[in-house]
Design a protein around this motif. Sequence first.
Motif, PDB file in Angstrom:
ATOM      1  N   ASN A 196       0.823  -1.207   0.000  1.00  0.00           N
ATOM      2  CA  ASN A 196       0.000   0.000   0.000  1.00  0.00           C
ATOM      3  C   ASN A 196       0.859   1.260   0.000  1.00  0.00           C
ATOM      4  N   GLY A 197       2.069   1.127  -0.590  1.00  0.00           N
ATOM      5  CA  GLY A 197       2.958   2.278  -0.687  1.00  0.00           C
ATOM      6  C   GLY A 197       3.466   2.760   0.650  1.00  0.00           C
ATOM      7  N   GLY A 198       3.346   1.922   1.692  1.00  0.00           N
ATOM      8  CA  GLY A 198       3.777   2.330   3.035  1.00  0.00           C
ATOM      9  C   GLY A 198       2.767   3.180   3.761  1.00  0.00           C
ATOM     10  N   CYS A 199       1.579   3.336   3.194  1.00  0.00           N
ATOM     11  CA  CYS A 199       0.538   4.185   3.789  1.00  0.00           C
ATOM     12  C   CYS A 199      -0.352   3.386   4.724  1.00  0.00           C
ATOM     13  N   GLN A 200      -0.843   4.052   5.765  1.00  0.00           N
ATOM     14  CA  GLN A 200      -1.735   3.391   6.714  1.00  0.00           C
ATOM     15  C   GLN A 200      -3.141   3.244   6.153  1.00  0.00           C
ATOM     16  N   HIS A 201      -3.660   4.318   5.474  1.00  0.00           N
ATOM     17  CA  HIS A 201      -5.026   4.270   4.947  1.00  0.00           C
ATOM     18  C   HIS A 201      -5.043   4.121   3.423  1.00  0.00           C
ATOM     19  N   ARG A 202      -4.776   5.200   2.729  1.00  0.00           N
ATOM     20  CA  ARG A 202      -4.910   5.217   1.264  1.00  0.00           C
ATOM     21  C   ARG A 202      -3.595   5.610   0.612  1.00  0.00           C
ATOM     22  N   CYS A 203      -3.298   4.972  -0.496  1.00  0.00           N
ATOM     23  CA  CYS A 203      -2.125   5.304  -1.303  1.00  0.00           C
ATOM     24  C   CYS A 203      -2.616   5.839  -2.651  1.00  0.00           C
ATOM     25  N   LEU A 204      -2.211   7.040  -2.994  1.00  0.00           N
ATOM     26  CA  LEU A 204      -2.664   7.693  -4.221  1.00  0.00           C
ATOM     27  C   LEU A 204      -1.520   7.776  -5.228  1.00  0.00           C
ATOM     28  N   GLU A 205      -1.858   7.454  -6.474  1.00  0.00           N
ATOM     29  CA  GLU A 205      -0.882   7.547  -7.562  1.00  0.00           C
ATOM     30  C   GLU A 205      -1.424   8.507  -8.620  1.00  0.00           C
ATOM     31  N   GLU A 206      -0.602   9.430  -9.048  1.00  0.00           N
ATOM     32  CA  GLU A 206      -0.956  10.362 -10.102  1.00  0.00           C
ATOM     33  C   GLU A 206       0.125  10.291 -11.182  1.00  0.00           C
ATOM     34  N   PRO A 207      -0.252  10.496 -12.430  1.00  0.00           N
ATOM     35  CA  PRO A 207       0.726  10.398 -13.528  1.00  0.00           C
ATOM     36  C   PRO A 207       1.889  11.367 -13.317  1.00  0.00           C
ATOM     37  N   GLY A 208       3.101  10.822 -13.429  1.00  0.00           N
ATOM     38  CA  GLY A 208       4.304  11.633 -13.294  1.00  0.00           C
ATOM     39  C   GLY A 208       4.665  12.012 -11.879  1.00  0.00           C
ATOM     40  N   GLN A 209       3.917  11.539 -10.876  1.00  0.00           N
ATOM     41  CA  GLN A 209       4.166  11.852  -9.477  1.00  0.00           C
ATOM     42  C   GLN A 209       4.407  10.573  -8.681  1.00  0.00           C
ATOM     43  N   PRO A 210       5.291  10.634  -7.687  1.00  0.00           N
ATOM     44  CA  PRO A 210       5.480   9.445  -6.849  1.00  0.00           C
ATOM     45  C   PRO A 210       4.235   9.189  -6.013  1.00  0.00           C
ATOM     46  N   PRO A 211       4.048   7.967  -5.565  1.00  0.00           N
ATOM     47  CA  PRO A 211       2.876   7.667  -4.728  1.00  0.00           C
ATOM     48  C   PRO A 211       2.873   8.527  -3.458  1.00  0.00           C
ATOM     49  N   ARG A 212       1.676   8.859  -3.005  1.00  0.00           N
ATOM     50  CA  ARG A 212       1.527   9.626  -1.756  1.00  0.00           C
ATOM     51  C   ARG A 212       0.373   9.044  -0.946  1.00  0.00           C
TER      52      ARG A 212
END
Length: 523
Positions: A232-248
């Motif tokens: 889950n990208g190291g996230c506790q709740h939600r992991c967001l991916e956007e084009p050209g951006q690292p996961p947050r």
Amino acid sequence: MAIARLLLLLLLLERGSGEEDAKMLCSGTACYTLHLARLDWNAAQEQCELNGGNLSPARSPAEAELLRELLMAAGGTDQAWIGLSLQRGRCVQPQEPLRGFSWVSSGEPGNYSAWLSEPRFTCLSTLCVSLRPAGWVSRPCRILLPAFLCKFSFRGMCGPLPLGGPGRVSYTTPFGVRSPQLAAAPFGTLAEAQCDGDDVPTFTVCKSLLEGGSFTWDTPGPLCPIACAHHNGGCQHRCLEEPGQPPRCACHPGYTLAPDMASCLPEDACHPNPCQGTCRTRHGSFECVCEAGYTLASDGRRCLDVDECLSGPCQHECRNTVGSFICLCRPGYQHQPGGGDACLDVDECLQDPCPGPCHNLPGSFKCLCPPGFILEEDGRGCYSAPTHKEETMGSPNSTSRTTGNPPTTDALQTTGILQTTGAPWTSGIPWTLGIPVGATPPAPTVAGSAPGPEHSADGPRLLLYYILGSLVAILLVLAFALALLACKRRVAKQEKQPAKNAADNYCWVPEQPESCGAGGERR
């Protein structure tokens, strides 16, 4: 800004060049370390000071429990130096909680103690204290022990550095201890993140101060991100991916992203209440506060009862209760009217416990007996002392018990004691005593002791009665003697008669003139 950060990293790397592996626990704003090395107490203190700390104190049950956990986790030893010592020239004080010892770190000494055995009394030797699983032991400071415990205090802590992908984190603390994992990293800790597939490690420092006084990493996580599909990208709740951006990372409604940019906290961190006591909301976090009579446990949430009796708050006796304490008075004392913890002496003489004079004492009282009488074994009644003649003849009535009843006139006359007319033998009424002429007035008998300067005013008063009685008797004897002498002189004077004369029975008549004739001749 970049230059300052580089200099800080170099400084931390240089300080970490002498790093060592040691057992470590961090809680609140302090870290505790256990070091395995055979050193005496002074050398152990120097090692702690070299890294910015001191030999660890144990000022509270919670702090002592942390040290015991470290000692038990070491496994290779069951004793270690702590920062408690008695310097040469100071004496052991058995009545104090720390027995006259003091902590090497500054601050209040505190009233917590956990002595396994009492330290030997000395004023000339230097003594130091070691921690064992069951408590404290004092010993000479020059003895070599296999371990020592240090304490390091900080402004605050950062949470663990989050990783968004596969990798490893290594923490190097400001006091030179290296650890692969920390539940809380002290301010100034250098974290090195080595991501899989990346040859260049990422460094970050716990130093950024947030609103509310909390700290976070200089480079917030999560580090090593590859995709939300991996953990889950190291996230506790939600992991967001956007084009050209690292996961947050993002949080569910009602939660907010924590300073580590990976975990989530409730918008109202105190709802529901995570504390045993009172919860206070902080920016992105919370703080637990305990009520009076309790102290916060090492986990920052539970509240532990404080034994207030250790500080000696009571004048006589103290009984600890949950969250408070109760002061008790010893027998013969009572609490002062209107509340308060002070204990006042009870005047037992107001209850007339004695057949004669009563003298109040702190916490007790004494009964006084008149001369010629002896105190009963119960300390309250009096009986007449046997005379020498009665002791010789073995008279069955050699003693006359007078507890609660007036002595007879014969008994008083036998012992040379006269009672004031009409004055009954009752408690609270003093007697007027007379002493025969030439007799030495005996001293009053007191419960269990001979008369002394500590007796009440009844003693001097009785002595004054004895002196006045003796003077009156002497004056009466002198007056009687003078009257007897005057009477004898009067009788002697009356008996004395004047000496008789030959002429006493004769009367004298005047001489008659002779008659003459014409010729003038006598017949």
